[in-house]
Scaffold this motif. Structure first.
Motif, PDB file in Angstrom:
ATOM      1  N   GLN A 226     -14.673  13.012  85.397  1.00 39.76           N
ATOM      2  CA  GLN A 226     -14.050  13.129  84.080  1.00 39.76           C
ATOM      3  C   GLN A 226     -15.099  12.914  83.013  1.00 39.76           C
ATOM      4  O   GLN A 226     -15.840  11.948  83.049  1.00 39.76           O
ATOM      5  CB  GLN A 226     -12.956  12.077  83.933  1.00 39.76           C
ATOM      6  N   ARG A 227     -15.106  13.836  82.057  1.00 39.68           N
ATOM      7  CA  ARG A 227     -16.074  13.688  80.972  1.00 39.68           C
ATOM      8  C   ARG A 227     -15.434  14.184  79.692  1.00 39.68           C
ATOM      9  O   ARG A 227     -14.328  14.707  79.696  1.00 39.68           O
ATOM     10  CB  ARG A 227     -17.338  14.486  81.266  1.00 39.68           C
ATOM     11  N   ASN A 228     -16.128  14.015  78.570  1.00 39.09           N
ATOM     12  CA  ASN A 228     -15.634  14.565  77.318  1.00 39.09           C
ATOM     13  C   ASN A 228     -16.688  15.519  76.744  1.00 39.09           C
ATOM     14  O   ASN A 228     -17.721  15.748  77.364  1.00 39.09           O
ATOM     15  CB  ASN A 228     -15.272  13.448  76.328  1.00 39.09           C
ATOM     16  N   SER A 229     -16.427  16.056  75.564  1.00 43.66           N
ATOM     17  CA  SER A 229     -17.323  17.078  75.000  1.00 43.66           C
ATOM     18  C   SER A 229     -18.742  16.569  74.819  1.00 43.66           C
ATOM     19  O   SER A 229     -19.696  17.250  75.156  1.00 43.66           O
ATOM     20  CB  SER A 229     -16.800  17.565  73.656  1.00 43.66           C
ATOM     21  N   LEU A 230     -18.878  15.357  74.304  1.00 47.80           N
ATOM     22  CA  LEU A 230     -20.215  14.817  74.042  1.00 47.80           C
ATOM     23  C   LEU A 230     -20.883  14.280  75.290  1.00 47.80           C
ATOM     24  O   LEU A 230     -22.042  13.880  75.242  1.00 47.80           O
ATOM     25  CB  LEU A 230     -20.136  13.670  73.010  1.00 47.80           C
TER      26      LEU A 230
ATOM     27  N   ASN B 174     -20.310  11.492  76.509  1.00 49.73           N
ATOM     28  CA  ASN B 174     -20.660  10.092  76.296  1.00 49.73           C
ATOM     29  C   ASN B 174     -19.661   9.143  76.933  1.00 49.73           C
ATOM     30  O   ASN B 174     -19.723   7.936  76.729  1.00 49.73           O
ATOM     31  CB  ASN B 174     -20.853   9.790  74.794  1.00 49.73           C
ATOM     32  N   LEU B 175     -18.747   9.697  77.715  1.00 45.42           N
ATOM     33  CA  LEU B 175     -17.887   8.852  78.543  1.00 45.42           C
ATOM     34  C   LEU B 175     -17.695   9.577  79.870  1.00 45.42           C
ATOM     35  O   LEU B 175     -17.152  10.674  79.915  1.00 45.42           O
ATOM     36  CB  LEU B 175     -16.539   8.611  77.859  1.00 45.42           C
TER      37      LEU B 175
ATOM     38  N   ARG C 182     -17.454   3.756  85.451  1.00 43.60           N
ATOM     39  CA  ARG C 182     -17.125   4.183  84.094  1.00 43.60           C
ATOM     40  C   ARG C 182     -18.357   3.957  83.238  1.00 43.60           C
ATOM     41  O   ARG C 182     -18.790   2.819  83.052  1.00 43.60           O
ATOM     42  CB  ARG C 182     -15.946   3.342  83.594  1.00 43.60           C
TER      43      ARG C 182
ATOM     44  N   LEU D 213     -15.511   7.553  71.626  1.00 43.57           N
ATOM     45  CA  LEU D 213     -15.650   7.557  73.081  1.00 43.57           C
ATOM     46  C   LEU D 213     -14.342   8.092  73.635  1.00 43.57           C
ATOM     47  O   LEU D 213     -13.467   7.340  74.056  1.00 43.57           O
ATOM     48  CB  LEU D 213     -15.919   6.127  73.581  1.00 43.57           C
ATOM     49  N   PHE D 214     -14.206   9.384  73.594  1.00 41.77           N
ATOM     50  CA  PHE D 214     -12.938  10.024  73.931  1.00 41.77           C
ATOM     51  C   PHE D 214     -12.705   9.999  75.435  1.00 41.77           C
ATOM     52  O   PHE D 214     -13.531  10.462  76.210  1.00 41.77           O
ATOM     53  CB  PHE D 214     -12.959  11.466  73.429  1.00 41.77           C
TER      54      PHE D 214
ATOM     55  N   GLU E 100     -14.164  23.882  78.199  1.00 40.19           N
ATOM     56  CA  GLU E 100     -14.877  23.178  77.125  1.00 40.19           C
ATOM     57  C   GLU E 100     -14.204  21.860  76.754  1.00 40.19           C
ATOM     58  O   GLU E 100     -14.070  21.536  75.568  1.00 40.19           O
ATOM     59  CB  GLU E 100     -15.000  24.077  75.885  1.00 40.19           C
ATOM     60  N   ASN E 101     -13.756  21.121  77.779  1.00 40.68           N
ATOM     61  CA  ASN E 101     -13.170  19.792  77.538  1.00 40.68           C
ATOM     62  C   ASN E 101     -12.011  19.834  76.557  1.00 40.68           C
ATOM     63  O   ASN E 101     -11.899  18.995  75.660  1.00 40.68           O
ATOM     64  CB  ASN E 101     -14.245  18.818  77.037  1.00 40.68           C
TER      65      ASN E 101
ATOM     66  N   SER F 209     -11.695  18.118  72.725  1.00 36.05           N
ATOM     67  CA  SER F 209     -12.012  16.696  72.566  1.00 36.05           C
ATOM     68  C   SER F 209     -13.192  16.493  71.629  1.00 36.05           C
ATOM     69  O   SER F 209     -14.129  17.291  71.591  1.00 36.05           O
ATOM     70  CB  SER F 209     -12.322  16.068  73.926  1.00 36.05           C
ATOM     71  N   GLN F 210     -13.108  15.415  70.884  1.00 37.86           N
ATOM     72  CA  GLN F 210     -14.157  15.004  69.956  1.00 37.86           C
ATOM     73  C   GLN F 210     -14.423  16.027  68.855  1.00 37.86           C
ATOM     74  O   GLN F 210     -15.543  16.201  68.390  1.00 37.86           O
ATOM     75  CB  GLN F 210     -15.454  14.642  70.708  1.00 37.86           C
TER      76      GLN F 210
END
Lengths: 296, 339
Positions: free
Chosen positions: A206-210, A212-213, A232, B98-99, B128-129, B156-157
């Motif tokens: 699981q990740r997000n766009s940036l 950063n998580l 995590r 921090l999504f 694309e999330n 997201s974000q």
């Protein structure tokens, strides 16, 4: 003279006056011819002289020209060779410059002048691998403004330009490069984990766009037997490629082996200090070592 | 299976065109390959649908599974909906985003369920999330209406969310609140931007529509010379007004660029301005109140149509900035008042 004889013999002339006139005419033309002949000859001779003279003159001219052509080709050749080599040198220089301009990409921040300003190219890289490039088309006016760009929408471009674009454009580019480079590096790590170490993952990453998580469940050994860990990773500093927060926990409520706490702490430390895919490379290597020890 | 649920399955599957049936069912991935093979796809559509519904019953399909199928159908047919765009903003001192997708989903669902007892919320992760959210609205006393759901697409974000215009407008504030809180934003505002073409809306607000950049590395040179006018083609044709035509092409290219325009169907201008006239007098000239009128430009592809106006000789170049600012400002609804 026959005519005279004809007159005397007949007594009375044959043809009369007309005949007489005819005789006189022929006399005149004969005498004329006699007069002309020497003149003709003279004229001819003069003409011959003239032609000879002309011929000599032309011959001389031909010779002159030949000589000149030889001389000029002898002169022209070295000149032309010089021109060719100058042209070659210039072409080579131009290609060299073009190659240098193209190679500037590797510095991370490069650009090309446009009709209205400059198009900056920010090239990102991680661990020696060249990754994506992003563009910012700047218009050189007062105030400086961005015409269009390819920076992803989740990168805080507006914030960064509000702070630095007008006052310190160089710093603006540097900060933007920092954010984009770190984002590229984090994305690279996540993608390497998913592609190269899919066997170690239990379930999706699981990740997000940036990027950063990151949240995932993994095992130290690809096949079955080992215990799953939940990781995590938080990257609170968007300019870094290593996490700022790491939590490794157990998945369920089953009884944990005694070595588990040690391993857990060790793993946390690994995630803090090494890029993600390198952590898993070390897991893979350890696994190999263990296998080797079992064999021996 | 509950009759209403079976009916919902039947109607949802019936909507799917036969040409897309296999693709959509495979994307849904609820019925196995073996199960799909047992269906005779050469029957009449109603019979095929009946067989498929029976298979769903066999697999004990739930409302959630039906909702998923509905989302997939909508993703394939996104142009059938009209999409609005909302913009969210953060408070100035907010932390780095921090999504966490799972947190977002559970938070969003909770907010809606706390406010409305009867609501169905379903999610499907996309490229694309991003996430597609399907919401079937109910009330305190009525069960959710599965046939008029609202859709939200969120990357997201980013500060933008795309929603399909729902006829049930009363639920809009609640939807906005759920989005804002779940994505950790502070405020939400509806943008003056609307279109059927979700991808074009995304290109406009993410500023992705112009992706041609000058670099030293480009192998294909920017086509500065060939602006579509092959003037030298036939020497028997004399081109009049060559200079003017080239000027128009140049100006059009400067404004609209070389890239394909994002697709919008209309631009609407609400004017509230005083009447201006060169002639002295006249009834309208003395009017104190501003005139109100609505001007609407419609087209299958509005921006491409506007781009072709000047080269076609129908309008002067450059066009009015009110027309050319549409993608840049992210607006196709305008209110114009006297300043």
């Amino acid at each position: 003279m026959e005519l005279a004889n004809t007159l005397r013999q007949d007594g009375e002339s044959r043809g009369g006056v007309l005949a007489h006139l005819e005789r006189l005419e022929t006399q005149v033309s004969k005498s004329r011819k006699k007069l002309e002949e020497p003149q003709n000859a003279q004229a001819l001779e003069a003409r011959i002289h003239e032609l000879k003279r002309l011929r000599d003159k032309l011959r001389a001219e031909v010779k002159q020209r030949q000589a000149r052509v030889k001389a000029s080709t002898a002169n022209v050749e070295p000149d032309q060779i010089l021109e060719i080599s100058e042209q070659e040198i210039l072409e080579r220089k131009q290609e060299n410059m073009k190659a240098i301009l193209q190679a500037y990409r590797f510095t991370g921040i490069s650009g090309k002048l446009t009709s209205r300003g400059v198009c900056v190219c920010i090239s990102t890289a991680f661990e020696g691998n060249l990754l994506d490039s992003y563009f910012v088309d700047l218009v050189m006016e007062k105030p400086l403004w961005i015409h269009h760009h390819s920076v992803p929408v989740f990168i805080p471009l507006e914030e960064i330009s509000a702070k630095y674009l007008q006052t310190n454009t160089r710093h603006f580019l540097f900060v933007l490069w920092e954010y984009l480079n770190a984002y590229s590096g984090r994305k690279y790590q996540a993608e390497r984990l998913q592609s190269d170490f899919a066997a170690f993952l239990v379930g999706p990453l699981q990740r997000n766009s940036l990027c950063n998580l990151l949240s995932f469940t993994y095992k130290v050994k690809p096949e079955g037997q080992s215990f799953p860990f939940c990781a995590r990773l938080l990257y609170k500093d968007l300019t870094t490629t290593l996490p700022t927060d790491v939590t490794v926990t157990s998945q369920g409520t089953e009884a944990l082996p005694s070595t588990w706490e040690e391993q857990r702490a060790a793993h946390e430390n690994l995630f803090f200090t090494k890029p993600l895919h390198q952590v898993f490379t070390s897991f893979a290597k350890k696994g190999e070592k263990l296998d080797m020890s079992l064999v021996s | 299976m509950d009759e209403t649920l079976a009916e919902f399955f039947r109607r949802t599957i019936l909507k799917i065109p036969m040409t897309e049936m296999m693709t959509i069912l495979k994307t849904w991935n609820f019925l196995s390959e073996n199960q799909l093979q047992t269906v005779n796809f050469r029957q009449r559509k109603e019979s095929i649908v009946q067989d498929l519904v029976l298979l769903c019953e066999e697999n004990r399909a739930s409302l959630n599974d039906a909702a998923h199928l509905d989302i997939i159908y909508t993703q394939f047919h996104r142009h059938q909906k009209i999409w609005d765009v909302f913009q969210m903003s953060k408070a100035p001192g907010d932390d780095i985003d921090l999504f966490d997708m799972e947190q977002f989903k559970s938070s969003f669902k909770k907010i809606l369920q706390r406010a409305l007892k009867n609501v169905t919320v379903s999610f499907r992760d996309a490229e694309e999330n991003s996430v597609w959210i399907r919401i079937a609205w109910g009330t305190q006393y009525k069960k959710p209406n599965q046939y008029k759901p609202a859709y939200v697409v969120y990357y997201s974000q980013t500060p933008y969310a795309f929603t399909s215009s729902s006829r049930l407008k009363s639920n809009l504030p609640l939807l906005g609140q759920a989005l804002t809180v779940a994505s950790k934003h502070h405020q939400i505002v509806k943008m003056d931007l609307r279109s059927r073409y979700l991808d074009s809306l995304k290109a406009i607000v993410f500023k992705q529509y112009n992706q041609s950049f000058e670099t030293h590395n480009c192998t294909t040179s920017l086509q500065e010379g060939s602006l579509g006018l092959n003037i030298n083609m036939d020497s028997r044709i004399i081109h009049e007004n060559k200079v003017e035509k080239e000027r128009v092409q140049r100006v059009t290219q400067e404004i609209f660029g070389d890239y394909p325009q994002p697709r919008l169907e209309f631009a609407q201008y609400k004017l509230e301005t005083k009447f201006k006239s060169d002639l002295n007098g006249g009834i309208l000239a003395e009017r104190e109140e501003p005139l109100r009128c609505l001007v609407k430009f419609s087209s299958p592809h509005l921006l491409e149509a506007l781009k072709s106006l000047a080269p076609a000789g129908i309008a002067d170049a450059p066009l009015s900035p009110l027309l050319t600012c549409i993608p840049n400002k992210g607006k196709n609804y305008f209110k114009i008042r006297d300043k």
